[in-house]
Design a protein around this motif. Structure first.
Motif, PDB file in Angstrom:
ATOM      1  N   TRP A   1      10.399   5.635  -7.876  1.00 19.08           N
ATOM      2  CA  TRP A   1      10.146   4.356  -7.222  1.00 19.08           C
ATOM      3  C   TRP A   1      10.992   3.231  -7.820  1.00 19.08           C
ATOM      4  O   TRP A   1      11.412   2.314  -7.092  1.00 19.08           O
TER       5      TRP A   1
ATOM      6  N   ASN B   1       6.958  -3.974  -1.279  1.00 19.21           N
ATOM      7  CA  ASN B   1       6.753  -2.880  -0.337  1.00 19.21           C
ATOM      8  C   ASN B   1       6.937  -1.507  -0.968  1.00 19.21           C
ATOM      9  O   ASN B   1       6.266  -0.550  -0.571  1.00 19.21           O
TER      10      ASN B   1
ATOM     11  N   SER C   1       3.653  -0.919  -2.670  1.00 15.56           N
ATOM     12  CA  SER C   1       2.615  -0.585  -1.697  1.00 15.56           C
ATOM     13  C   SER C   1       2.814   0.813  -1.143  1.00 15.56           C
ATOM     14  O   SER C   1       1.849   1.558  -0.921  1.00 15.56           O
ATOM     15  N   MET C   2       4.076   1.188  -0.923  1.00 10.99           N
ATOM     16  CA  MET C   2       4.349   2.527  -0.427  1.00 10.99           C
ATOM     17  C   MET C   2       3.939   3.578  -1.456  1.00 10.99           C
ATOM     18  O   MET C   2       3.356   4.614  -1.108  1.00 10.99           O
TER      19      MET C   2
ATOM     20  N   LEU D   1       1.113   6.341  -0.567  1.00 10.70           N
ATOM     21  CA  LEU D   1       1.496   7.746  -0.456  1.00 10.70           C
ATOM     22  C   LEU D   1       1.050   8.594  -1.647  1.00 10.70           C
ATOM     23  O   LEU D   1       1.413   9.768  -1.732  1.00 10.70           O
TER      24      LEU D   1
ATOM     25  N   THR E   1      14.584   6.218   0.059  1.00  2.82           N
ATOM     26  CA  THR E   1      13.571   5.186   0.278  1.00  2.82           C
ATOM     27  C   THR E   1      14.168   3.800   0.063  1.00  2.82           C
ATOM     28  O   THR E   1      13.920   2.871   0.841  1.00  2.82           O
TER      29      THR E   1
END
Length: 347
Positions: free
Chosen positions: A8, A76, A79-80, A84, A113
């Motif tokens: 991430w 975002n 949050s993703m 997930l 992503t």
């Protein structure tokens, strides 16, 4: 655990590399834009709540943030990652890859992503962030709003207030209807977990995507979402899409009802903005189709038509029965047949 499958932090860095800062402004101009957007959001809230006939007293629990593109990406991606996390757990259970293979896969997925986030970060004007594991908030993306108002040649103060009417409607929806946020998060998570393929199915779907590429680019396609596997999965995706259509369409209806009262040039803004929605061409439009973003444009249209038709039949208060509980949300079929929803809910 999720970091073992998706990097991430790499997604954030990649997104920031992909996206530009946006239109040039002086420090004083940027500060003025931020201040005006905050004021516009404050001014929009009560007229929106009054028109929607929803109690927004809890709105203070979801703050408004004026952000740049990089900050939008960071929020975002976080949050993703939270949304997930069940999907990652399902992947952990289904896949037997070793640590090295997982590390490579995490970087690939993180890069992909981030590239997606970088593309979308230059398009979105505002968003209600559901923040699955955090505090929901309303985000207004200042450089994109400035870029849009310059492109459309509209009056900046009016355009900023007009954008806030739509986005504040989302804040009112989620703060006035306490069950809605968790219900939507749960539906998306359940669908996402169900869609996690085995390694064998993943390879089959990638091959299907390559073969289906011309069709995915056609007018009316939902993009890569058209590759959802079973009839049951497609039905669940259609019902989740119906909820999103309701939310987006309702926001457009409220915006259009409030706009003439407080936005002097609203008719010019709506005309030029709708033309902009339809006018993207070239590579940008190809990417939009692949990602299903053009299908999202249909959500505004279909959801608004549903809201208007229901309100014409039973009024705003009758329409607001949609917020009474999950069972009152329109199904995928009812979004296109408002009278069927009225008959089911109101008898």
């Amino acid at each position: 655990m999720s970091e073992a499958y998706v990097d991430w932090d790499l997604a954030k860095r990649t997104g920031r590399r992909w996206v530009s800062d946006g239109p040039q402004t002086t420090p004083d101009e940027a500060a003025a834009v931020v201040a005006e957007l905050r004021d516009a959001a404050h001014r929009a809230l009560q007229p929106v709540a009054d028109t929607a006939r929803l109690d927004c007293l809890a709105g203070a629990e979801s703050p408004v943030f004026v952000v740049d593109r990089a900050a939008w990406i960071d929020v975002n991606v976080d949050s993703m990652a939270a949304l997930l996390s069940p999907v990652v757990e399902a992947l952990t259970a289904k896949r037997k890859a070793g640590p090295r293979a997982r590390a490579v896969g995490a970087k690939v997925t993180g890069t992909e992503t981030g590239a997606l986030m970088g593309f979308v970060a230059s398009k979105v004007l505002g968003q209600f962030d559901l923040a699955p594991e955090g505090r929901p908030s309303l985000l207004l993306v200042a450089p994109n709003i400035v870029a849009a108002e310059r492109e459309l040649h509209v009056r900046p103060a009016d355009f900023r207030l007009w954008v806030c009417l739509h986005e504040e409607t989302h804040r009112v929806q989620f703060t006035a209807v306490p069950w809605l946020r968790e219900h939507l998060i749960d539906r998306i998570r359940t669908l996402a977990v169900d869609l996690v393929p085995t390694p064998e199915l993943l390879q089959q779907r990638l091959q299907a995507a390559a073969k289906a590429l011309p069709g995915l680019l056609r007018e009316g396609s939902g993009g890569l979402t058209d590759l959802v596997g079973t009839p049951e999965q497609r039905a669940e995706l259609a019902d989740v899409t119906a909820i999103m259509s309701l939310l987006e369409g309702h926001a457009d209806v409220v915006m259009d009802d409030v706009g003439p009262q407080i936005v002097p040039t609203v008719s010019d803004i709506r005309r030029t903005f709708d033309a902009r929605r339809k006018g993207s061409v070239g590579p940008d439009r190809i990417i939009r189709r692949l990602l299903g973003l053009e299908a999202k444009m249909r959500q505004y249209r279909d959801g608004a038509a549903f809201c208007r038709a229901v309100q014409a039949q039973v009024g705003v208060d009758g329409f607001n029965a949609v917020w009474a509980g999950p069972e009152n949300l329109p199904t995928a079929d009812e979004i296109y047949a408002p009278a069927a929803w009225v008959a089911r809910v109101h008898g």
